[in-house]
Write a protein that holds these residues in place. Structure first.
Motif, mmCIF file in Angstrom:
data_model
loop_
_atom_site.group_PDB
_atom_site.id
_atom_site.type_symbol
_atom_site.label_atom_id
_atom_site.label_comp_id
_atom_site.label_asym_id
_atom_site.label_seq_id
_atom_site.Cartn_x
_atom_site.Cartn_y
_atom_site.Cartn_z
ATOM 1 N N GLU A 90 0.829 -1.214 0.000
ATOM 2 C CA GLU A 90 0.000 0.000 0.000
ATOM 3 C C GLU A 90 0.859 1.258 0.000
ATOM 4 O O GLU A 90 0.586 2.206 -0.734
ATOM 5 C CB GLU A 90 -0.952 0.000 1.202
ATOM 6 C CG GLU A 90 -2.011 -1.086 1.141
ATOM 7 C CD GLU A 90 -2.913 -0.928 -0.079
ATOM 8 O OE1 GLU A 90 -3.252 0.209 -0.445
ATOM 9 O OE2 GLU A 90 -3.252 -1.969 -0.669
ATOM 10 N N THR A 91 1.898 1.256 0.820
ATOM 11 C CA THR A 91 2.797 2.413 0.863
ATOM 12 C C THR A 91 3.500 2.581 -0.479
ATOM 13 O O THR A 91 3.651 3.702 -0.972
ATOM 14 C CB THR A 91 3.840 2.245 1.983
ATOM 15 O OG1 THR A 91 3.157 2.056 3.209
ATOM 16 C CG2 THR A 91 4.746 3.443 2.077
ATOM 17 N N TRP A 92 3.904 1.488 -1.069
ATOM 18 C CA TRP A 92 4.582 1.539 -2.366
ATOM 19 C C TRP A 92 3.643 2.125 -3.436
ATOM 20 O O TRP A 92 4.051 2.974 -4.223
ATOM 21 C CB TRP A 92 5.040 0.144 -2.764
ATOM 22 C CG TRP A 92 5.638 0.079 -4.127
ATOM 23 C CD1 TRP A 92 5.057 -0.393 -5.244
ATOM 24 C CD2 TRP A 92 6.937 0.537 -4.513
ATOM 25 N NE1 TRP A 92 5.900 -0.277 -6.308
ATOM 26 C CE2 TRP A 92 7.062 0.302 -5.889
ATOM 27 C CE3 TRP A 92 7.990 1.124 -3.826
ATOM 28 C CZ2 TRP A 92 8.213 0.623 -6.596
ATOM 29 C CZ3 TRP A 92 9.130 1.439 -4.531
ATOM 30 C CH2 TRP A 92 9.242 1.198 -5.891
ATOM 31 N N ASP A 97 1.737 6.562 -6.915
ATOM 32 C CA ASP A 97 0.704 7.505 -7.335
ATOM 33 C C ASP A 97 1.178 8.942 -7.181
ATOM 34 O O ASP A 97 0.922 9.782 -8.052
ATOM 35 C CB ASP A 97 -0.581 7.279 -6.533
ATOM 36 C CG ASP A 97 -1.274 5.974 -6.896
ATOM 37 O OD1 ASP A 97 -1.024 5.455 -8.006
ATOM 38 O OD2 ASP A 97 -2.049 5.471 -6.053
ATOM 39 N N GLU A 98 1.879 9.243 -6.082
ATOM 40 C CA GLU A 98 2.432 10.587 -5.891
ATOM 41 C C GLU A 98 3.463 10.911 -6.967
ATOM 42 O O GLU A 98 3.492 12.022 -7.498
ATOM 43 C CB GLU A 98 3.078 10.695 -4.512
ATOM 44 C CG GLU A 98 2.115 10.734 -3.366
ATOM 45 C CD GLU A 98 2.830 10.753 -2.026
ATOM 46 O OE1 GLU A 98 4.020 11.122 -1.992
ATOM 47 O OE2 GLU A 98 2.204 10.385 -1.020
ATOM 48 N N TYR A 99 4.287 9.947 -7.307
ATOM 49 C CA TYR A 99 5.312 10.146 -8.345
ATOM 50 C C TYR A 99 4.656 10.443 -9.687
ATOM 51 O O TYR A 99 5.067 11.363 -10.400
ATOM 52 C CB TYR A 99 6.198 8.900 -8.444
ATOM 53 C CG TYR A 99 7.178 8.956 -9.582
ATOM 54 C CD1 TYR A 99 8.355 9.685 -9.468
ATOM 55 C CD2 TYR A 99 6.926 8.281 -10.779
ATOM 56 C CE1 TYR A 99 9.243 9.748 -10.519
ATOM 57 C CE2 TYR A 99 7.817 8.332 -11.824
ATOM 58 C CZ TYR A 99 8.976 9.070 -11.692
ATOM 59 O OH TYR A 99 9.858 9.133 -12.730
ATOM 60 N N LYS A 100 3.620 9.676 -10.028
ATOM 61 C CA LYS A 100 2.941 9.879 -11.299
ATOM 62 C C LYS A 100 2.270 11.251 -11.330
ATOM 63 O O LYS A 100 2.306 11.946 -12.350
ATOM 64 C CB LYS A 100 1.905 8.775 -11.547
ATOM 65 C CG LYS A 100 2.523 7.434 -11.850
ATOM 66 C CD LYS A 100 1.541 6.411 -12.379
ATOM 67 C CE LYS A 100 0.342 6.239 -11.527
ATOM 68 N NZ LYS A 100 -0.540 5.129 -11.953
ATOM 69 N N LYS A 101 1.660 11.648 -10.210
ATOM 70 C CA LYS A 101 0.975 12.940 -10.157
ATOM 71 C C LYS A 101 1.985 14.077 -10.248
ATOM 72 O O LYS A 101 1.763 15.063 -10.966
ATOM 73 C CB LYS A 101 0.184 13.044 -8.850
ATOM 74 C CG LYS A 101 -0.633 14.309 -8.744
ATOM 75 C CD LYS A 101 -1.497 14.323 -7.494
ATOM 76 C CE LYS A 101 -0.587 14.397 -6.307
ATOM 77 N NZ LYS A 101 -1.299 14.555 -5.044
ATOM 78 N N ASP A 102 3.104 13.986 -9.556
ATOM 79 C CA ASP A 102 4.123 15.042 -9.565
ATOM 80 C C ASP A 102 4.800 15.187 -10.923
ATOM 81 O O ASP A 102 5.260 16.274 -11.284
ATOM 82 C CB ASP A 102 5.176 14.768 -8.496
ATOM 83 C CG ASP A 102 4.627 14.933 -7.093
ATOM 84 O OD1 ASP A 102 3.551 15.535 -6.931
ATOM 85 O OD2 ASP A 102 5.286 14.430 -6.149
#
Length: 105
Positions: A90-92, A97-102
């Motif tokens: 889940e953390t991964w 998701d944060e990486y893709k959004k950023d």
């Protein structure tokens, strides 16, 4: 001048190389970066028994395959432990998701 070895002198004939030992060694090397290390480990043990039973060459390769196979297994277990210590799946996925959004993916 020739050297006389006498009657019945022993001639050293090279032993046949065990092909399974070669395959085990190759799989163990590849297995350091993939799950094939387990297969290299198993084939290494089989090659060792064949070499002993048939008096073949390749014992060093089989031993190296066994050692590399165990190293691959230990590295994989350490990777799994580190993965769960770092927070699990889940953390991964949250970080992904944060990486893709950023980065605009």
């Amino acid at each position: 001048m020739t050297q006389d070895y006498g009657p019945g002198a022993q001639v050293s004939v090279p032993r046949e190389m065990n092909g399974l030992a070669i395959a085990a060694f190759v799989l163990a090397i590849v297995g350091l970066c993939s799950p094939l290390g387990v297969l290299g480990l198993i084939l290494g043990y089989v090659a060792k028994s064949q070499i002993k039973a048939r008096n073949m060459a390749g014992s060093g390769l089989a031993t190296a395959a066994i050692v590399l196979g165990w190293i691959a297994i230990l590295a994989f277990v350490a990777l799994i432990i580190a993965f769960f210590v770092a927070g699990g799946w889940e953390t991964w996925m949250d970080r992904w998701d944060e990486y893709k959004k950023d980065n605009g993916y």
